[in-house]
Design a protein around this motif. Structure first.
Motif, PDB file in Angstrom:
ATOM      1  N   ILE A  92      -2.937  -2.334  12.216  1.00 52.93           N
ATOM      2  CA  ILE A  92      -2.557  -2.440  10.806  1.00 52.93           C
ATOM      3  C   ILE A  92      -2.678  -1.078  10.135  1.00 52.93           C
ATOM      4  N   TYR A  93      -3.749  -0.357  10.445  1.00 55.99           N
ATOM      5  CA  TYR A  93      -3.878   1.008   9.918  1.00 55.99           C
ATOM      6  C   TYR A  93      -2.703   1.872  10.371  1.00 55.99           C
ATOM      7  N   LYS A  94      -2.295   1.699  11.614  1.00 49.56           N
ATOM      8  CA  LYS A  94      -1.185   2.482  12.148  1.00 49.56           C
ATOM      9  C   LYS A  94       0.081   2.270  11.333  1.00 49.56           C
ATOM     10  N   GLU A  95       0.370   1.002  10.996  1.00 49.20           N
ATOM     11  CA  GLU A  95       1.555   0.712  10.198  1.00 49.20           C
ATOM     12  C   GLU A  95       1.435   1.306   8.793  1.00 49.20           C
ATOM     13  N   ILE A 152      -2.987  13.849   2.157  1.00 49.14           N
ATOM     14  CA  ILE A 152      -4.124  13.688   3.066  1.00 49.14           C
ATOM     15  C   ILE A 152      -4.519  12.211   3.115  1.00 49.14           C
ATOM     16  N   ILE A 153      -4.561  11.656   4.310  1.00 50.20           N
ATOM     17  CA  ILE A 153      -4.893  10.240   4.484  1.00 50.20           C
ATOM     18  C   ILE A 153      -6.303  10.107   5.036  1.00 50.20           C
ATOM     19  N   ALA A 154      -7.144   9.391   4.275  1.00 51.62           N
ATOM     20  CA  ALA A 154      -8.527   9.122   4.682  1.00 51.62           C
ATOM     21  C   ALA A 154      -8.690   7.619   4.887  1.00 51.62           C
ATOM     22  N   VAL A 155      -9.115   7.212   6.065  1.00 48.93           N
ATOM     23  CA  VAL A 155      -9.277   5.787   6.374  1.00 48.93           C
ATOM     24  C   VAL A 155     -10.740   5.394   6.237  1.00 48.93           C
ATOM     25  N   SER A 156     -10.994   4.103   6.171  1.00 48.53           N
ATOM     26  CA  SER A 156     -12.347   3.594   5.989  1.00 48.53           C
ATOM     27  C   SER A 156     -13.010   3.234   7.318  1.00 48.53           C
ATOM     28  N   THR A 157     -14.284   3.627   7.437  1.00 43.73           N
ATOM     29  CA  THR A 157     -15.130   3.128   8.531  1.00 43.73           C
ATOM     30  C   THR A 157     -16.315   2.369   7.931  1.00 43.73           C
ATOM     31  N   SER A 158     -16.096   1.760   6.793  1.00 46.31           N
ATOM     32  CA  SER A 158     -17.157   1.095   6.032  1.00 46.31           C
ATOM     33  C   SER A 158     -17.861   0.005   6.840  1.00 46.31           C
ATOM     34  N   GLY A 159     -19.163  -0.100   6.613  1.00 49.29           N
ATOM     35  CA  GLY A 159     -19.939  -1.165   7.234  1.00 49.29           C
ATOM     36  C   GLY A 159     -20.194  -2.330   6.299  1.00 49.29           C
ATOM     37  N   ARG A 192       3.977   4.266   7.305  1.00 49.15           N
ATOM     38  CA  ARG A 192       4.747   4.071   6.085  1.00 49.15           C
ATOM     39  C   ARG A 192       4.424   5.146   5.042  1.00 49.15           C
ATOM     40  N   ILE A 193       3.145   5.496   4.918  1.00 48.46           N
ATOM     41  CA  ILE A 193       2.760   6.515   3.940  1.00 48.46           C
ATOM     42  C   ILE A 193       3.311   7.877   4.328  1.00 48.46           C
ATOM     43  N   ARG A 194       3.200   8.243   5.592  1.00 46.99           N
ATOM     44  CA  ARG A 194       3.697   9.556   6.012  1.00 46.99           C
ATOM     45  C   ARG A 194       5.207   9.672   5.822  1.00 46.99           C
ATOM     46  N   GLU A 195       5.928   8.586   6.007  1.00 52.05           N
ATOM     47  CA  GLU A 195       7.374   8.613   5.805  1.00 52.05           C
ATOM     48  C   GLU A 195       7.744   8.873   4.347  1.00 52.05           C
ATOM     49  N   ARG A 196       6.882   8.426   3.424  1.00 52.80           N
ATOM     50  CA  ARG A 196       7.234   8.461   2.009  1.00 52.80           C
ATOM     51  C   ARG A 196       6.456   9.485   1.192  1.00 52.80           C
ATOM     52  N   CYS A 197       5.338   9.975   1.742  1.00 55.06           N
ATOM     53  CA  CYS A 197       4.462  10.844   0.948  1.00 55.06           C
ATOM     54  C   CYS A 197       4.214  12.209   1.580  1.00 55.06           C
ATOM     55  N   ILE A 252       0.836  -1.200   0.000  1.00 56.24           N
ATOM     56  CA  ILE A 252       0.000   0.000   0.000  1.00 56.24           C
ATOM     57  C   ILE A 252       0.872   1.252   0.000  1.00 56.24           C
ATOM     58  N   ALA A 253       1.935   1.252   0.801  1.00 54.55           N
ATOM     59  CA  ALA A 253       2.838   2.399   0.838  1.00 54.55           C
ATOM     60  C   ALA A 253       3.581   2.573  -0.481  1.00 54.55           C
ATOM     61  N   ASP A 254       3.953   1.469  -1.117  1.00 51.36           N
ATOM     62  CA  ASP A 254       4.620   1.544  -2.424  1.00 51.36           C
ATOM     63  C   ASP A 254       3.709   2.211  -3.452  1.00 51.36           C
ATOM     64  N   ASP A 255       2.453   1.751  -3.510  1.00 53.69           N
ATOM     65  CA  ASP A 255       1.505   2.350  -4.447  1.00 53.69           C
ATOM     66  C   ASP A 255       1.211   3.801  -4.081  1.00 53.69           C
ATOM     67  N   ALA A 256       1.127   4.086  -2.790  1.00 46.12           N
ATOM     68  CA  ALA A 256       0.887   5.457  -2.347  1.00 46.12           C
ATOM     69  C   ALA A 256       1.972   6.392  -2.862  1.00 46.12           C
ATOM     70  N   GLU A 257       3.217   5.979  -2.740  1.00 46.11           N
ATOM     71  CA  GLU A 257       4.315   6.823  -3.206  1.00 46.11           C
ATOM     72  C   GLU A 257       4.229   7.047  -4.720  1.00 46.11           C
TER      73      GLU A 257
END
Length: 277
Positions: free
Chosen positions: A64-67, A80-87, A71-76, A32-37
């Motif tokens: 897992i979200y924390k990791e 803006i990071i938006a996480v899912s709260t999907s049901g 990783r994204i913040r270190e590389r990107c 995910i971090a690779d694709d994010a970058e």
């Protein structure tokens, strides 16, 4: 319009796409971090994140979200990071909200907020009023901005109600997602109708599901909106399903279309200023 510049929101993973369907869906924090970058280098300003467990299945676990976020913040940088709260896959509200407990460097900037219940082909997402309100209040207390998910005009009407009642305040970002079974079909008239119904203080982006994604993205760019793009919504580059997509290819195509139409790509800092993040 809040900005003439194009905001690109990339939904990298989603709940549904699997490695059996496509090897290009990123599922591990590293992938995910690779694709994010890659997509940030092409101009993505928002990343819509879903987490997967070690078996590749959708998970709500904040560790897992924390990791992933780290990783994204270190590389990107300031993306803006938006996480899912999907049901959709996680039905228990406490589990859906677990990611909202992250703080400090690991706290997401935004979190998804689906403004109603809906059916899918073999699944459903249940979002009654009390669930939506609790998600809003939990996000407010954590200073996490809702990323509004709108699948039909009724959800826009409910967003206006929440704004009028002060449940939502300020400038908000919304995804208009068309073409999923059980929600509004992905037609030009339907997208224009949704946009016409929006409040002035919503920064909006559009996409379609599967074969409808590119059409809705192009129309959104043409009428001054923004785009959501990524493997979550479409695993193919073409309607004939001859070429599997990558997040990088999908974003590059949108960027080239936008540049051909004279749209300048917004930076994460510019989007942060618009939304007050």
């Amino acid at each position: 319009m809040l900005s003439d510049k194009l905001v690109i929101n990339v939904a990298l993973t989603g709940n549904v796409p699997s490695k059996d369907q496509t090897p290009y869906v990123p599922v591990t924090p590293q992938e995910i971090a690779d694709d994010a970058e890659r997509v940030c280098n092409l101009g993505a300003s928002i990343l819509h994140i879903h987490a997967r467990d070690k078996d590749g299945n959708s998970t709500y676990k904040k560790e897992i979200y924390k990791e992933i976020i780290e990783r994204i913040r270190e590389r990107c940088g300031d993306v803006i990071i938006a996480v899912s709260t999907s049901g959709r896959r996680t039905k228990d509200l406490k589990h859906r909200m677990e990611v909202l407990e992250l703080r400090g460097h690991f706290k997401p900037d935004m979190a998804s907020l689906t403004l109603g219940s809906m059916n899918f082909l073999n699944d459903y997402s249940l979002n009654p009023t009390e669930v939506i309100i609790e998600l809003i209040e939990t996000m407010r207390n954590a200073e996490i901005r809702p990323e509004l998910e709108i699948f039909d005009s009724g959800m826009i009407n409910y967003a206006k109600f929440l704004l009028k009642k002060g449940r939502l305040e300020g400038i908000y970002y919304a995804n208009l997602i068309l073409g999923s079974l059980g929600t509004m079909p992905a037609t030009p008239m339907n997208l224009v109708h949704l946009v016409d119904e929006l409040s002035d203080n919503l920064l909006w982006a559009a996409t379609g599901v599967g074969q409808f994604s590119l059409d809705m993205q192009c129309l959104s760019i043409a009428i001054g909106g923004n785009v959501r793009v990524g493997i979550e919504d479409s695993i193919y580059m073409d309607n004939e399903k001859t070429e599997l997509a990558t997040n990088e290819k999908l974003v590059l195509r949108v960027r080239r279309i936008a540049e051909a139409m004279g749209r300048v790509i917004a930076t994460p800092n510019e989007v942060r200023k618009i939304l007050g993040l």
